[in-house]
Write a protein that holds these residues in place. Structure first.
Motif: not given
Length: 222
Positions: A135-139
């Protein structure tokens, strides 16, 4: 968040309280007011895909398909059975009624998210369970929190809101692409690992089959 960063009109920042917190109602209300502008902005022929994780509020069932709960009163369970046209034994106790309900759950586990998706002509994909690394949103979330920590000098909620908005609105495309590429590389690593595991398992199965064949040949020659 897309390739160019956060979709500005979709950003929802709110103070979490006992009466105002993230749940299925809040999430679906956000989707409802977000999906329509997205469709208008990109037109009816552009494919829009929402990728979400497996938070409970993403997977709430509709009232028609929601199963009865053990905490329900017996009368409530009977009402659920009658609503779904299921015969109710006259002298059945609560545990028996629950068992009947669980054996006759609706086949179509329609979720509110799917209902809304169908009305807005927007596809929806779920990330694998317990795979936050995909999940790129975690970054992005980590970057946002670091920015707020570094710049929050007055420790007011209004400042936190302002800093969060500031970071999201100024997020550069290059940074977004770095997030996406990082996740893509992890996905490729998982794929290669899966392929290697499958080859290893096939080799082990072949070895087992060879051993069985050798044993059969030995028995035939004895």
């Amino acid at each position: 968040m897309g390739n160019a960063g956060f979709h500005r009109s979709s950003i929802d920042i709110f103070e979490s309280t006992e009466d105002n917190h993230m749940d299925s109602s809040h999430f679906l209300a956000w989707i409802d007011r977000t999906a329509s502008p997205l469709r208008k902005e990109f037109g009816i022929y552009t494919k829009i895909v929402l990728v979400i994780d497996n938070a409970p509020w993403h997977n709430r069932l509709t009232n028609d398909t929601m199963p009865p709960k053990r905490s329900w009163r017996k009368e409530h369970i009977i009402q659920w059975l009658n609503t779904h046209n299921i015969d109710v034994p006259v002298k059945a106790v609560k545990a028996e009624l629950l068992d009947i309900a669980m054996k006759n759950l609706p086949e179509n586990d329609m979720k509110l998210m799917k209902q809304l998706k169908n009305t807005m002509l927007i596809s929806c994909g779920n990330l694998p369970i317990k795979h936050c690394s995909l999940n790129p949103l975690e970054l992005a979330w980590a970057g946002l929190k670091q920015y707020v920590r570094d710049n929050n000098v007055n420790f007011r909620l209004s400042d936190v809101r302002h800093l969060a908005q500031e970071w999201m609105l100024n997020l550069k495309t290059a940074t977004v692409m770095a997030y996406l590429n990082h996740v893509y590389n992890i996905e490729e690593m998982f794929k290669k690992s899966d392929a290697f595991t499958e080859q290893l398992e096939e080799g082990l199965l072949d070895d087992d089959n060879d051993d069985e064949l050798d044993s059969e040949i030995e028995e035939m020659t004895d």
